[in-house]
Design a protein around this motif. Sequence first.
Motif, mmCIF file in Angstrom:
data_model
loop_
_atom_site.group_PDB
_atom_site.id
_atom_site.type_symbol
_atom_site.label_atom_id
_atom_site.label_comp_id
_atom_site.label_asym_id
_atom_site.label_seq_id
_atom_site.Cartn_x
_atom_site.Cartn_y
_atom_site.Cartn_z
ATOM 1 N N ALA A 1 1.956 -5.066 3.209
ATOM 2 C CA ALA A 1 0.959 -5.821 3.983
ATOM 3 C C ALA A 1 1.106 -7.317 3.754
ATOM 4 O O ALA A 1 0.870 -8.114 4.667
ATOM 5 C CB ALA A 1 -0.445 -5.357 3.606
ATOM 6 N N HIS B 1 -8.937 -13.413 15.612
ATOM 7 C CA HIS B 1 -8.054 -13.055 16.723
ATOM 8 C C HIS B 1 -8.230 -14.049 17.860
ATOM 9 O O HIS B 1 -7.470 -14.051 18.810
ATOM 10 C CB HIS B 1 -8.446 -11.680 17.284
ATOM 11 C CG HIS B 1 -7.854 -10.547 16.526
ATOM 12 N ND1 HIS B 1 -6.534 -10.218 16.590
ATOM 13 C CD2 HIS B 1 -8.407 -9.660 15.676
ATOM 14 C CE1 HIS B 1 -6.296 -9.189 15.817
ATOM 15 N NE2 HIS B 1 -7.425 -8.830 15.237
ATOM 16 N N VAL C 1 3.494 0.542 2.817
ATOM 17 C CA VAL C 1 3.264 -0.521 3.792
ATOM 18 C C VAL C 1 3.242 -1.846 3.044
ATOM 19 O O VAL C 1 2.457 -2.021 2.106
ATOM 20 C CB VAL C 1 1.903 -0.326 4.516
ATOM 21 C CG1 VAL C 1 1.629 -1.482 5.462
ATOM 22 C CG2 VAL C 1 1.871 1.000 5.245
ATOM 23 N N TYR D 1 0.858 -1.187 0.000
ATOM 24 C CA TYR D 1 0.000 0.000 0.000
ATOM 25 C C TYR D 1 0.895 1.237 0.000
ATOM 26 O O TYR D 1 1.817 1.337 0.808
ATOM 27 C CB TYR D 1 -0.878 0.040 1.250
ATOM 28 C CG TYR D 1 -1.926 -1.046 1.312
ATOM 29 C CD1 TYR D 1 -3.051 -0.994 0.489
ATOM 30 C CD2 TYR D 1 -1.802 -2.110 2.203
ATOM 31 C CE1 TYR D 1 -4.019 -1.983 0.555
ATOM 32 C CE2 TYR D 1 -2.772 -3.102 2.275
ATOM 33 C CZ TYR D 1 -3.875 -3.029 1.449
ATOM 34 O OH TYR D 1 -4.832 -4.008 1.511
ATOM 35 N N ALA E 1 -0.714 -11.229 14.924
ATOM 36 C CA ALA E 1 -0.878 -9.943 15.605
ATOM 37 C C ALA E 1 -1.650 -8.969 14.720
ATOM 38 O O ALA E 1 -1.722 -9.146 13.495
ATOM 39 C CB ALA E 1 0.496 -9.378 15.928
ATOM 40 N N SER E 2 -2.192 -7.946 15.322
ATOM 41 C CA SER E 2 -2.879 -6.902 14.581
ATOM 42 C C SER E 2 -1.898 -6.272 13.584
ATOM 43 O O SER E 2 -0.746 -5.981 13.941
ATOM 44 C CB SER E 2 -3.374 -5.857 15.591
ATOM 45 O OG SER E 2 -4.136 -4.922 14.913
ATOM 46 N N GLY E 3 -2.350 -6.136 12.332
ATOM 47 C CA GLY E 3 -1.486 -5.532 11.314
ATOM 48 C C GLY E 3 -0.559 -6.528 10.631
ATOM 49 O O GLY E 3 0.249 -6.145 9.784
ATOM 50 N N SER E 4 -0.658 -7.817 10.957
ATOM 51 C CA SER E 4 0.261 -8.801 10.369
ATOM 52 C C SER E 4 -0.129 -9.181 8.940
ATOM 53 O O SER E 4 0.627 -9.878 8.259
ATOM 54 C CB SER E 4 0.339 -10.056 11.252
ATOM 55 O OG SER E 4 -0.943 -10.622 11.424
ATOM 56 N N GLY E 5 -1.327 -8.756 8.490
ATOM 57 C CA GLY E 5 -1.699 -8.982 7.084
ATOM 58 C C GLY E 5 -2.816 -9.998 6.890
ATOM 59 O O GLY E 5 -3.099 -10.395 5.753
ATOM 60 N N LYS E 6 -3.479 -10.392 7.951
ATOM 61 C CA LYS E 6 -4.508 -11.446 7.860
ATOM 62 C C LYS E 6 -5.652 -11.061 6.920
ATOM 63 O O LYS E 6 -6.004 -11.816 6.014
ATOM 64 C CB LYS E 6 -5.101 -11.739 9.265
ATOM 65 C CG LYS E 6 -4.074 -12.138 10.303
ATOM 66 C CD LYS E 6 -4.713 -12.429 11.643
ATOM 67 C CE LYS E 6 -5.376 -11.245 12.314
ATOM 68 N NZ LYS E 6 -4.439 -10.169 12.695
ATOM 69 N N SER E 7 -6.227 -9.876 7.158
ATOM 70 C CA SER E 7 -7.375 -9.474 6.328
ATOM 71 C C SER E 7 -6.937 -9.227 4.890
ATOM 72 O O SER E 7 -7.671 -9.567 3.947
ATOM 73 C CB SER E 7 -8.031 -8.210 6.882
ATOM 74 O OG SER E 7 -8.587 -8.502 8.132
ATOM 75 N N THR E 8 -5.752 -8.656 4.727
ATOM 76 C CA THR E 8 -5.259 -8.421 3.360
ATOM 77 C C THR E 8 -5.116 -9.758 2.639
ATOM 78 O O THR E 8 -5.490 -9.888 1.468
ATOM 79 C CB THR E 8 -3.913 -7.665 3.393
ATOM 80 O OG1 THR E 8 -4.069 -6.487 4.168
ATOM 81 C CG2 THR E 8 -3.442 -7.311 1.998
HETATM 82 N N1 LIG Z 1 -6.192 0.170 2.392
HETATM 83 C C1 LIG Z 1 -5.045 0.264 3.055
HETATM 84 N N2 LIG Z 1 -4.210 1.306 2.860
HETATM 85 C C2 LIG Z 1 -3.024 1.392 3.504
HETATM 86 N N3 LIG Z 1 -2.562 0.461 4.372
HETATM 87 C C3 LIG Z 1 -3.353 -0.598 4.604
HETATM 88 C C4 LIG Z 1 -4.622 -0.758 3.967
HETATM 89 N N4 LIG Z 1 -5.185 -1.925 4.408
HETATM 90 C C5 LIG Z 1 -4.309 -2.462 5.277
HETATM 91 N N5 LIG Z 1 -3.214 -1.673 5.391
HETATM 92 C C6 LIG Z 1 -2.032 -1.935 6.222
HETATM 93 O O1 LIG Z 1 -1.562 -3.234 5.904
HETATM 94 C C7 LIG Z 1 -1.124 -3.904 7.080
HETATM 95 C C8 LIG Z 1 -1.887 -5.206 7.225
HETATM 96 O O2 LIG Z 1 -3.252 -4.893 7.491
HETATM 97 P P1 LIG Z 1 -4.347 -6.036 7.709
HETATM 98 O O3 LIG Z 1 -5.658 -5.355 7.907
HETATM 99 O O4 LIG Z 1 -4.248 -7.031 6.628
HETATM 100 O O5 LIG Z 1 -3.842 -6.695 9.075
HETATM 101 P P2 LIG Z 1 -4.614 -7.659 10.057
HETATM 102 O O6 LIG Z 1 -3.626 -8.677 10.483
HETATM 103 O O7 LIG Z 1 -5.873 -8.143 9.441
HETATM 104 O O8 LIG Z 1 -4.923 -6.654 11.254
HETATM 105 P P3 LIG Z 1 -6.123 -6.671 12.330
HETATM 106 O O9 LIG Z 1 -5.957 -7.940 13.085
HETATM 107 O O10 LIG Z 1 -5.827 -5.469 13.177
HETATM 108 O O11 LIG Z 1 -7.412 -6.558 11.580
HETATM 109 C C9 LIG Z 1 -1.328 -2.937 8.230
HETATM 110 O O12 LIG Z 1 -0.122 -2.271 8.491
HETATM 111 C C10 LIG Z 1 -2.364 -1.970 7.694
HETATM 112 O O13 LIG Z 1 -2.245 -0.698 8.282
#
Ligand SMILES: Nc1ncnc2c1ncn2[C@@H]1O[C@H](COP(=O)(O)OP(=O)(O)OP(=O)(O)O)[C@@H](O)[C@H]1O
Length: 260
Positions: free
Chosen positions: A42, A219, A40, A30, A61-68
């Motif tokens: 992701a 989580h 970033v 990103y 962990a939060s931000g580790s990229g799971k949702s992406t």
């Molecule tokens: N649309 C976006 N624009 C910029 N950065 C993004 C975007 N979506 C996600 N990120 C960044 O990508 C990284 C991974 O995000 P992601 O949502 O995949 O993590 P996650 O593990 O699902 O987190 P959580 O458990 O907090 O939901 C994070 O640093 C997030 O800030």
Amino acid sequence: MTLHDTVDALMPPPAGQGIAISVRGLSRIYEVPGRHDARVVALDGVSAELPAGSFTAVVGASGSGKSTLLHTMAGLDEPTSGRVSLLGTEITSLTSAKRAQFRSRNVGFVFQDYNLIASMTAAENVSMPSRLARRPLPEGQALTALEAVGLADRAGLKPHQLSGGERQRVAIARVMASQPRIVFADEPTGALDLTSGQVVLEWLSHLAQRGTTVVMVTHDVEAAARADAVVVMDRGRLATWSDCRDAARIAELVHRARIY
Ligand SMILES: Nc1ncnc2c1ncn2[C@@H]1O[C@H](COP(=O)(O)OP(=O)(O)OP(=O)(O)O)[C@@H](O)[C@H]1O
């Protein structure tokens, strides 16, 4: 007839052996708006193969990229590089219209916030994806699906008239009725109490036993312990794979992934 018999009648025949989801070298970067020097990462070169009928939990962990990862696997988001194949179709090389068509025919979603349409009844919500895919459900199938999740008497109610647990069961009924081969679930139990969460996990597990490939981001290590395989993510990479069914051990794997 038990509830599981009812759902079995709704599901497609069990899928054969084989790989349902294959991702290769998946990266998602990103750009940070207004900052050309900042980005970033992701997802950082993720590769994985998930067998048909498997139930995989993605933790980290939060931000580790799971949702992406989930969104990219599902074709809701496009990777910066790498490819995704679902059921043998490389969706990353499809146009977005073709990808949407493929999704509507083969993929179901269960999200934390249910994603129900507020103006529609439970039964209409269940029928909606099939109508959008231009394959309307056979007469009575929406009701059968609602019956399977114990909500036959709520079929005519709108989402605001249902509890959170009931709304998520409508979302599960919607998935069952449209008979997808793959289900992506993003924090499906995140907004639910323990009992409602258990019911949702039981249905996801049952769908996998019937041959649907289920990928769930969570989580909740107790929820992850219900899956056949657990993938631990850390800083955009797959840090560990495990078939561990012990929540405390999964929590330890998540913790350790952050340290190393
Ligand atoms: N649309 C976006 N624009 C910029 N950065 C993004 C975007 N979506 C996600 N990120 C960044 O990508 C990284 C991974 O995000 P992601 O949502 O995949 O993590 P996650 O593990 O699902 O987190 P959580 O458990 O907090 O939901 C994070 O640093 C997030 O800030």
